[in-house]
Design a protein around this motif. Structure first.
Motif, mmCIF file in Angstrom:
data_model
loop_
_atom_site.group_PDB
_atom_site.id
_atom_site.type_symbol
_atom_site.label_atom_id
_atom_site.label_comp_id
_atom_site.label_asym_id
_atom_site.label_seq_id
_atom_site.Cartn_x
_atom_site.Cartn_y
_atom_site.Cartn_z
ATOM 1 N N UNK A 123 -0.628 10.906 1.575
ATOM 2 C CA UNK A 123 -0.900 9.580 2.122
ATOM 3 C C UNK A 123 -1.947 9.727 3.227
ATOM 4 N N UNK A 164 -2.279 1.429 -0.429
ATOM 5 C CA UNK A 164 -1.143 0.700 0.115
ATOM 6 C C UNK A 164 -1.540 -0.033 1.389
ATOM 7 N N UNK A 194 6.979 0.910 9.640
ATOM 8 C CA UNK A 194 6.005 0.380 8.690
ATOM 9 C C UNK A 194 6.695 -0.333 7.539
ATOM 10 N N UNK A 208 5.614 -1.589 3.780
ATOM 11 C CA UNK A 208 4.554 -1.355 2.806
ATOM 12 C C UNK A 208 4.551 -2.396 1.703
ATOM 13 N N UNK A 209 3.349 -2.680 1.193
ATOM 14 C CA UNK A 209 3.238 -3.367 -0.084
ATOM 15 C C UNK A 209 3.489 -2.381 -1.206
ATOM 16 N N UNK A 210 3.479 -2.880 -2.428
ATOM 17 C CA UNK A 210 3.810 -2.033 -3.567
ATOM 18 C C UNK A 210 2.623 -1.248 -4.095
ATOM 19 N N UNK A 211 1.461 -1.525 -3.593
ATOM 20 C CA UNK A 211 0.311 -0.716 -3.928
ATOM 21 C C UNK A 211 -0.595 -1.321 -4.995
ATOM 22 N N UNK A 230 10.739 8.487 4.287
ATOM 23 C CA UNK A 230 10.550 7.446 3.292
ATOM 24 C C UNK A 230 10.813 8.024 1.903
ATOM 25 N N UNK A 242 9.479 7.192 -2.169
ATOM 26 C CA UNK A 242 8.489 6.453 -2.945
ATOM 27 C C UNK A 242 8.909 6.446 -4.396
ATOM 28 N N UNK A 252 7.847 0.210 -6.147
ATOM 29 C CA UNK A 252 8.505 -0.120 -4.874
ATOM 30 C C UNK A 252 7.676 0.272 -3.652
ATOM 31 N N UNK A 253 6.584 0.931 -3.816
ATOM 32 C CA UNK A 253 5.866 1.406 -2.648
ATOM 33 C C UNK A 253 6.701 2.432 -1.907
ATOM 34 N N UNK A 254 6.563 2.475 -0.590
ATOM 35 C CA UNK A 254 7.357 3.382 0.231
ATOM 36 C C UNK A 254 8.421 2.579 0.962
ATOM 37 N N UNK A 306 11.673 2.857 3.808
ATOM 38 C CA UNK A 306 12.186 3.655 4.908
ATOM 39 C C UNK A 306 13.656 3.996 4.697
ATOM 40 N N UNK A 345 8.728 11.356 1.612
ATOM 41 C CA UNK A 345 7.686 11.583 2.597
ATOM 42 C C UNK A 345 8.267 11.538 3.998
#
Lengths: 117, 115
Positions: free
Chosen positions: A45, A91, A105, A107-110, B35, B37, B41-43, B45, B90
């Motif tokens: 990342x 992301x 943070x 996050x969006x799903x990308x 996190x 992944x 779903x992205x990341x 926490x 991560x």
């Protein structure tokens, strides 16, 4: 609770062209930060660019720039002169300006970006 | 690059076995995060730490525990691994204060497969 939405699961761009990735967020806060992270196939990342909400000027980092529209809660990423190495998952992320758990943070799903030679 | 390492980088284990993932930093940063992944779903926490012995839950903490006995190390433990915990994990760190120090920097990730 804050949410981050990336409405484009996949995008494609021709090498040397410009592409814009979209991100919208929902928050009732006035103090926050926004980020774009890049995840290439190596899985690492990598921070691409960040924006403080209190700054009106859009952030830029070389070929990467953002269009930050605070009233519209929009934070798009523009990649100019696209290169093959830009191919990655991108992301968008939000964090509150406060401390503690408010600093985590979201996050969006990308968006998966492909670059065509 | 932020000095963050994760170990192991890859692990395959069986359902029901305990697993511990380690995150190590050389930046002396106060905050550390775990996190996971997953596709679509992205990341998300799992847990975070805001100092030695100070930790709190994140969005997807069920089935996970953490410990931080030293500033530089943050451990994530799956007490009894399940197939739903197959994921890429991560670690991230950040400093305190405002401005760029608020940015989170990520480790290289650990791919965990639970059979």
């Amino acid at each position: 609770a804050q949410t981050v939405t990336q409405s484009q699961p996949e995008m494609s761009v021709q090498e040397a062209e410009t592409v814009t990735l979209s991100c919208t967020y929902d928050t009732s806060e006035s103090d926050y930060y926004l980020f774009w992270y890049k995840q290439p196939p190596s899985r690492q990342m990598i921070l691409v660019i960040r924006q403080e909400a209190y700054k009106q000027q859009n952030a830029t980092e070389n070929r990467f720039s953002v269009n930050f529209q605070k009233a519209a809660k929009s934070f798009s990423l523009k990649i100019s002169d696209s290169q093959l190495g830009d191919a990655a998952m991108y992301f968008c992320a939000y964090r509150s300006g406060g401390g503690g758990s408010q600093g985590n943070l979201i996050f969006g799903k990308g968006t998966k970006l492909s670059v065509k030679p | 690059d932020a000095g963050i390492t994760q170990s192991p980088r890859h692990k395959v284990t069986e359902t029901g076995t305990p697993v511990t993932l380690r995150c190590h930093q050389t930046e002396n940063h106060r905050y550390m995060y775990w996190y996971r992944q997953d596709p679509g779903h992205g990341l998300r926490l799992i847990h975070y730490s805001y100092g030695v012995k100070d930790t709190d839950k994140g969005e997807v903490s069920d089935g996970y525990s953490v410990s931080r006995s030293k500033t530089e190390d943050f451990l994530l433990t799956l007490e009894s691994a399940t197939s739903s915990q197959t994921s890429v994990y991560f670690c991230a760190i950040r400093g305190g204060g405002r401005g760029p120090t608020y940015t989170q920097y990520f480790g290289p990730g650990t791919r965990l497969t639970v059979l």
